[in-house]
Design an enzyme around this catalytic site. Structure first.
Site, PDB file in Angstrom:
ATOM      1  N   SER A   1       0.327  -1.000  -0.310  1.00 17.40           N
ATOM      2  CA  SER A   1       0.074   0.185  -0.137  1.00 17.40           C
ATOM      3  C   SER A   1       0.896   1.181  -0.227  1.00 17.40           C
ATOM      4  O   SER A   1       1.998   1.113  -0.470  1.00 17.40           O
ATOM      5  CB  SER A   1      -1.098  -0.065   1.561  1.00 17.40           C
ATOM      6  OG  SER A   1      -1.669   0.778   1.249  1.00 17.40           O
ATOM      7  N   ASN A   2       0.541   2.411   0.174  1.00 20.49           N
ATOM      8  CA  ASN A   2       1.420   3.809   0.403  1.00 20.49           C
ATOM      9  C   ASN A   2       0.223   4.310   1.953  1.00 20.49           C
ATOM     10  O   ASN A   2      -0.455   3.955   2.213  1.00 20.49           O
ATOM     11  CB  ASN A   2       1.371   3.744  -1.132  1.00 20.49           C
ATOM     12  CG  ASN A   2      -0.232   4.965  -1.566  1.00 20.49           C
ATOM     13  OD1 ASN A   2      -0.945   5.383  -1.262  1.00 20.49           O
ATOM     14  ND2 ASN A   2      -0.695   4.107  -2.216  1.00 20.49           N
TER      15      ASN A   2
END
Ligand code: C5P
Length: 218
Positions: A25-26
């Site tokens: 993810s980020n």
């Protein structure tokens, strides 16, 4: 009286699971998406808000919470035709694992290789399939910010793109460059995301009204 505009706003990160506990993810916080929704609501518009995992969501929107890019794509396709202006502030993962392990991957002395495949480019799909709609996105770059953003504007057939640097992720403030298809750039230096959002909403409404005016003339 003119019809109430409907915005489709994509926000937050996506999560792509590798096994039941690990994912890629980020750090997207969804703050820009929230600010865009609020600015559109202040203008009296309807907002359909599709978001990945985030701590806060705007009120008074049609909220659809998703986890993966594929789920976001499905939700977008369901709502695309009824939307006048589509904005993606989402940090969509470009890749997802080919295989999601059913059980937690066990630690061993061997290296592991995880194969990734490309996710669909959601805003590009919207750019390609738009009909009397305005489609716009963001470009977050670590180098050649404006040039890369201009390339994305063209490649994804967008009507407007907002470029910002990596520092803006998760922060309340940002320096943004709002780029039009004629190459003109509006620079907003180190301002609250609410101010950037208001400018983007105003620009997209102006562009949408231009399509309507062009249609009346022809
Ligand atoms: O990741 P990229 O720099 O190409 O993102 C530019 C724009 O495209 C952003 O608005 C982002 O939300 C959108 N995007 C998307 N689907 C992807 C990747 C990016 O809609 N798979």
């Amino acid at each position: 009286m003119s019809k109430k505009l409907t915005f489709l706003i994509l926000s937050g990160p996506t999560k792509e699971y590798i096994d039941p506990v690990r994912f890629i993810s980020n750090n997207s916080s969804g703050k820009m998406g929230n600010a865009l929704a609020e600015a559109a609501l202040i203008k009296g518009c309807n907002v359909i808000f599709i978001s990945g995992p985030a701590n806060t969501f705007p009120s008074n929107v049609k909220l659809m919470e998703i986890t993966t890019a594929l789920e976001m794509f499905k939700a977008v396709k369901l709502n695309f035709k009824k939307s006048d202006i589509i904005i993606s502030a989402a940090a969509v993962s470009d890749y997802r694992p080919v295989k999601i392990y059913k059980h937690k991957i066990k630690k061993s002395s061997k290296k592991i290789l995880i194969e990734f495949t490309q996710n669909p480019d959601i805003i590009k799909y919207c750019g390609k399939n738009k009909k009397n709609q305005i489609v716009t996105g963001f470009a977050l770059e670590t180098k050649n910010l404006i040039n890369n953003a201009k390339m994305k504007l063209k490649n994804k057939n967008l009507d407007l793109i907002t470029a910002n640097a990596n520092e803006s992720i998760g922060s309340d403030n940002t320096t943004a460059y709002i780029i039009n298809t004629d190459g003109s750039v509006i620079e907003i230096k180190n301002k609250d995301k609410k101010i950037v959002a208001e400018k983007i909403i105003n620009e997209t409404i102006r562009l949408f009204n231009n399509i309507k005016a062009d249609k009346k003339v022809s």
